[in-house]
Design a protein around this motif. Structure first.
Motif, PDB file in Angstrom:
ATOM      1  N   VAL A  74       0.830  -1.200   0.000  1.00 47.33           N
ATOM      2  CA  VAL A  74       0.000   0.000   0.000  1.00 47.33           C
ATOM      3  C   VAL A  74       0.872   1.260   0.000  1.00 47.33           C
ATOM      4  CG1 VAL A  74      -1.753   1.294   1.290  1.00 47.33           C
ATOM      5  CG2 VAL A  74      -1.917  -1.198   1.105  1.00 47.33           C
ATOM      6  N   ARG A 102      -3.143   3.975   7.742  1.00 44.16           N
ATOM      7  CA  ARG A 102      -4.541   4.380   7.846  1.00 44.16           C
ATOM      8  C   ARG A 102      -5.375   3.739   6.732  1.00 44.16           C
ATOM      9  NH1 ARG A 102      -5.680  10.679   8.140  1.00 44.16           N
ATOM     10  NH2 ARG A 102      -5.148  10.570   5.929  1.00 44.16           N
ATOM     11  N   THR A 103      -4.818   3.666   5.519  1.00 46.35           N
ATOM     12  CA  THR A 103      -5.517   3.045   4.399  1.00 46.35           C
ATOM     13  C   THR A 103      -5.712   1.552   4.651  1.00 46.35           C
ATOM     14  OG1 THR A 103      -4.584   4.670   2.866  1.00 46.35           O
ATOM     15  CG2 THR A 103      -5.451   2.640   1.907  1.00 46.35           C
TER      16      THR A 103
END
Length: 220
Positions: A74, A102-103
């Motif tokens: 990511v 956070r993603t």
């Protein structure tokens, strides 16, 4: 002329993702089966520990839907201006790490809300709060089950040598990271030394560790 067909997409309503609560052990004395329980697992370890290989194998061989989410994957979504880990820790690399974490957390919560287990992998340091467990608990929830994968230094050096691109670190950096990861000993988190285990064997031990964690969640 026949009228256009109605739009049939976008009609499936999905439950919103919320913080993941602790998995509950069965009310009976039956040993919980991690293979059939919806779980959120965080696999921690240094570069070369085998986190991604073990996480993928574990997810592939479960009896319930399971997603694998790698923080490195990511983080590398940022193609221009990528903060190369080999260049040291700076504001750009911290920002990209925070955004990626956070993603990952957002994705995990959505998968779990829809009945899909998740295993995430990340090199979480025990001595650095900014790259610590607090962010993972905040973004995924207190039900996240952390497990440390920590083989011997010779093993991680050997595996790192097989890497390419920005995933491959210098031997000095690998040794430094491995030394810091030793701080997990005494932390209360379960640790798997997979120096003498192949990927399937490590996945089996991971299931054993998760069985204990479901019955008695670690305090972290």
């Amino acid at each position: 002329m026949a009228p256009p067909a109605p739009d049939t997409t976008g009609h499936v309503r999905l439950p919103p993702g919320g913080p993941v609560t602790m998995p509950s052990a069965p009310a009976t004395t039956t040993v919980p089966d991690p293979g059939t329980t919806t779980l959120a697992v965080l696999l921690i370890g240094p570069a070369g520990a085998g986190k991604t290989s073990v996480a993928k194998y574990w997810a592939d061989h479960r009896r319930v839907p399971t997603a694998h989410i790698s923080l490195d994957d990511v983080r590398e979504w940022v193609r221009s201006g990528f903060a190369d880990p080999q260049s040291g820790w700076n504001d750009n690399s911290e920002a990209q790490y925070r955004l990626a974490r956070r993603t990952c957390g957002f994705a995990a919560r959505n998968f779990l809300a829809n009945g899909i287990s998740c295993i995430l992998d990340d090199a979480v340091f025990p001595d650095r709060p900014v790259v610590g467990l607090g962010g993972w608990k905040r973004h995924v929830g207190p039900g996240l089950l952390p497990v440390v994968l920590l083989p011997g230094l010779d093993i991680v050096l050997e595996r790192n040598a097989e890497r390419s691109g920005n995933r491959r670190l210098t031997d000095e950096e690998v040794a430094r990271i491995h030394g810091r990861m030793a701080g997990w000993y005494g932390s209360g988190l379960p640790i798997i030394d997979n120096s003498q285990l192949d990927v399937p064997g490590t996945a089996r031990v991971l299931d054993e560790v998760l069985t204990r964690s479901i019955a008695s969640p670690p305090n972290w």
